[in-house]
Design a protein around this motif. Structure first.
Motif, PDB file in Angstrom:
ATOM      1  N   THR A   1      -5.851 -33.930  93.134  1.00 12.48           N
ATOM      2  CA  THR A   1      -4.850 -35.140  93.329  1.00 12.48           C
ATOM      3  C   THR A   1      -4.089 -34.641  94.831  1.00 12.48           C
ATOM      4  O   THR A   1      -4.177 -33.455  95.044  1.00 12.48           O
ATOM      5  CB  THR A   1      -3.804 -34.906  92.349  1.00 12.48           C
ATOM      6  OG1 THR A   1      -3.130 -33.605  92.162  1.00 12.48           O
ATOM      7  CG2 THR A   1      -4.235 -35.149  90.882  1.00 12.48           C
TER       8      THR A   1
ATOM      9  N   ALA B   1      -1.463 -34.001  97.238  1.00 14.45           N
ATOM     10  CA  ALA B   1      -0.041 -33.245  97.125  1.00 14.45           C
ATOM     11  C   ALA B   1       1.101 -34.292  97.638  1.00 14.45           C
ATOM     12  O   ALA B   1       0.918 -34.843  98.666  1.00 14.45           O
ATOM     13  CB  ALA B   1      -0.275 -32.092  98.192  1.00 14.45           C
TER      14      ALA B   1
ATOM     15  N   ASN C   1      -3.513 -30.838  95.659  1.00 15.65           N
ATOM     16  CA  ASN C   1      -3.722 -30.094  94.558  1.00 15.65           C
ATOM     17  C   ASN C   1      -4.982 -29.764  93.991  1.00 15.65           C
ATOM     18  O   ASN C   1      -5.793 -30.773  94.010  1.00 15.65           O
ATOM     19  CB  ASN C   1      -2.617 -30.460  93.558  1.00 15.65           C
ATOM     20  CG  ASN C   1      -1.408 -30.912  93.885  1.00 15.65           C
ATOM     21  OD1 ASN C   1      -0.647 -30.094  94.910  1.00 15.65           O
ATOM     22  ND2 ASN C   1      -0.784 -31.912  93.624  1.00 15.65           N
ATOM     23  N   PRO C   2      -5.564 -28.486  93.360  1.00 14.67           N
ATOM     24  CA  PRO C   2      -4.626 -27.439  93.058  1.00 14.67           C
ATOM     25  C   PRO C   2      -4.397 -26.320  94.162  1.00 14.67           C
ATOM     26  O   PRO C   2      -3.689 -25.214  93.834  1.00 14.67           O
ATOM     27  CB  PRO C   2      -5.306 -26.768  91.876  1.00 14.67           C
ATOM     28  CG  PRO C   2      -6.782 -27.062  92.437  1.00 14.67           C
ATOM     29  CD  PRO C   2      -6.707 -28.379  93.147  1.00 14.67           C
ATOM     30  N   TRP C   3      -4.768 -26.531  95.382  1.00 19.03           N
ATOM     31  CA  TRP C   3      -4.532 -25.638  96.348  1.00 19.03           C
ATOM     32  C   TRP C   3      -3.320 -25.646  97.278  1.00 19.03           C
ATOM     33  O   TRP C   3      -3.008 -24.638  98.122  1.00 19.03           O
ATOM     34  CB  TRP C   3      -5.723 -25.562  97.336  1.00 19.03           C
ATOM     35  CG  TRP C   3      -7.104 -25.657  96.623  1.00 19.03           C
ATOM     36  CD1 TRP C   3      -7.637 -24.762  96.007  1.00 19.03           C
ATOM     37  CD2 TRP C   3      -7.922 -26.882  96.419  1.00 19.03           C
ATOM     38  NE1 TRP C   3      -9.023 -24.916  95.243  1.00 19.03           N
ATOM     39  CE2 TRP C   3      -9.042 -26.334  95.687  1.00 19.03           C
ATOM     40  CE3 TRP C   3      -8.210 -28.019  96.953  1.00 19.03           C
ATOM     41  CZ2 TRP C   3     -10.113 -27.226  95.426  1.00 19.03           C
ATOM     42  CZ3 TRP C   3      -9.005 -29.157  96.486  1.00 19.03           C
ATOM     43  CH2 TRP C   3     -10.083 -28.559  95.758  1.00 19.03           C
ATOM     44  N   PHE C   4      -2.688 -26.850  97.128  1.00 19.13           N
ATOM     45  CA  PHE C   4      -1.571 -27.114  98.151  1.00 19.13           C
ATOM     46  C   PHE C   4      -0.553 -25.976  97.979  1.00 19.13           C
ATOM     47  O   PHE C   4      -0.194 -25.663  99.049  1.00 19.13           O
ATOM     48  CB  PHE C   4      -1.213 -28.421  97.892  1.00 19.13           C
ATOM     49  CG  PHE C   4      -0.219 -28.670  98.866  1.00 19.13           C
ATOM     50  CD1 PHE C   4      -0.139 -29.187 100.267  1.00 19.13           C
ATOM     51  CD2 PHE C   4       1.441 -28.885  98.388  1.00 19.13           C
ATOM     52  CE1 PHE C   4       1.024 -29.479 101.084  1.00 19.13           C
ATOM     53  CE2 PHE C   4       2.462 -28.951  99.275  1.00 19.13           C
ATOM     54  CZ  PHE C   4       2.221 -29.431 100.621  1.00 19.13           C
ATOM     55  N   ASN C   5      -0.161 -25.909  96.827  1.00 25.05           N
ATOM     56  CA  ASN C   5       1.058 -24.854  96.858  1.00 25.05           C
ATOM     57  C   ASN C   5       0.892 -23.380  97.174  1.00 25.05           C
ATOM     58  O   ASN C   5       1.480 -22.789  97.994  1.00 25.05           O
ATOM     59  CB  ASN C   5       1.596 -24.947  95.405  1.00 25.05           C
ATOM     60  CG  ASN C   5       2.547 -26.218  95.154  1.00 25.05           C
ATOM     61  OD1 ASN C   5       3.163 -26.830  95.967  1.00 25.05           O
ATOM     62  ND2 ASN C   5       2.478 -26.666  93.845  1.00 25.05           N
ATOM     63  N   GLU C   6      -0.320 -22.933  96.953  1.00 28.17           N
ATOM     64  CA  GLU C   6      -0.612 -21.658  97.242  1.00 28.17           C
ATOM     65  C   GLU C   6      -0.896 -21.517  98.558  1.00 28.17           C
ATOM     66  O   GLU C   6      -0.365 -20.373  99.312  1.00 28.17           O
ATOM     67  CB  GLU C   6      -1.954 -21.312  96.556  1.00 28.17           C
ATOM     68  CG  GLU C   6      -2.512 -19.814  96.607  1.00 28.17           C
ATOM     69  CD  GLU C   6      -3.565 -19.169  95.845  1.00 28.17           C
ATOM     70  OE1 GLU C   6      -3.970 -18.019  96.087  1.00 28.17           O
ATOM     71  OE2 GLU C   6      -4.257 -20.053  95.077  1.00 28.17           O
TER      72      GLU C   6
END
Length: 318
Positions: A47, A49, A296-301
């Motif tokens: 998705t 971010a 996401n799912p990589w953005f926050n990390e």
């Protein structure tokens, strides 16, 4: 997600419509929405971010930082609304093959950085349909100088400025860092009170070498570099950040996808950095598309990695 798609579609449509309104060529082929459509075929769970913009973050958009003839170059500033002391600044450089993209592509990352106490600045620059290398470098170094000139207004610590770029922007962010003090990459027609030196670099999937066993650069790079490798070997070499690494280069963070061609020259640069004692970190995200930084799912990390690195190098810097 439907609302996101609708908004992105409308934005792309407006950009395409407005192309005819510009007095310079515009390539809108690269977009966040287009990347999402392409990559979700292989990564259906992704998705876009979209971190929330809170009252704690102040945003100022479309500020003119440089004029080249009648052409005005703009930047957006995201910063803590109530900073109690001077903040480090991050000049953010979008990607798009040196020919497409715009400063809005950095919005999500800028919001996250501002939320962590940084002044995040996303700048437009001249792309290859408008001007060849080194025009983009001149523009972005001028943006660094503009930040220093307006440091008091935006509460910026001029001794703690980083460049951060994605893909083509990562190449540019790295080149700017490795050419601190190099007069070739400054616009000699403009006298500046401040240097364009930066103190840290974040390279997100940006090539470090255009002609290299790991590189696969071709027609897109040739458009920006004014010819193919066979036609302009000196330019291809001069535009490579690996060419300019030296003992006083700033610290680097390499954030990479799982696609090897976007790591070209990284390991060679790291060997030189190790030889000269230059601090560096590397974070590779397995099984990721090239444009993973949008999703996401990589953005926050990814953002946690970037903030941790910047906190570390700027805390060490007196």
């Amino acid at each position: 997600m439907k609302s996101i798609i609708t908004i992105c579609f409308l934005f792309t449509t407006v950009c395409l419509w407005s192309q005819g309104k510009k007095d310079y060529p515009v390539d809108t082929s690269f977009s966040i929405y287009g990347s999402w459509v392409k990559e979700k075929k292989k990564f259906p769970h992704i998705t876009i971010a979209e971190p929330a913009l809170t009252p704690a973050i102040k945003v100022e958009q479309d500020i003119v930082y440089r004029s080249v003839g009648n052409r005005q170059l703009l930047l957006d500033i995201y910063r803590p609304a109530k900073a109690k002391k001077k903040s480090p600044a991050v000049l953010m450089i979008f990607g798009g093959g040196w020919r497409s993209g715009d400063k809005t592509h950095n919005r999500a990352m800028a919001i996250k950085l501002a939320g962590q106490g940084y002044v995040a600045v996303s700048a437009d620059y001249r792309l290859s349909p408008e001007a060849a290398f080194p025009a983009a470098v001149h523009d972005l170094k001028a943006a660094v100088q503009w930040l220093k000139q307006h440091a008091r207004q935006y509460n910026i610590d001029i001794h703690k400025i980083a460049t951060l770029g994605c893909s083509a922007g990562g190449q540019l962010a790295s080149l700017i860092g490795n050419t601190n003090g190099n007069p070739f990459f400054e616009d000699s027609t403009v006298k500046q009170r401040y240097t364009s030196d930066v103190h840290a670099v974040v390279n997100i999937d940006g090539t470090l070498a255009f002609k290299h066993p790991e590189s696969a650069e071709g027609a897109v790079a040739a458009q920006w570099l004014g010819g193919t490798w066979e036609q302009s070997p000196a330019t291809w070499t001069n535009a490579a950040p690996l060419t300019h690494i030296h003992p006083q280069s700033p610290p680097f963070l390499f954030v990479n996808s799982s696609i090897p061609r976007f790591h070209a020259g990284r390991d060679d640069m790291i060997k030189k950095m190790d030889m000269w004692g230059i601090y560096h970190e590397t974070k590779t995200f397995p099984d990721t598309p090239h444009t993973f930084w949008f999703f996401n799912p990589w953005f926050n990390e990814m953002m946690d990695t970037i903030v941790s690195y910047l906190d570390k190098v700027f805390k060490l810097k007196k």
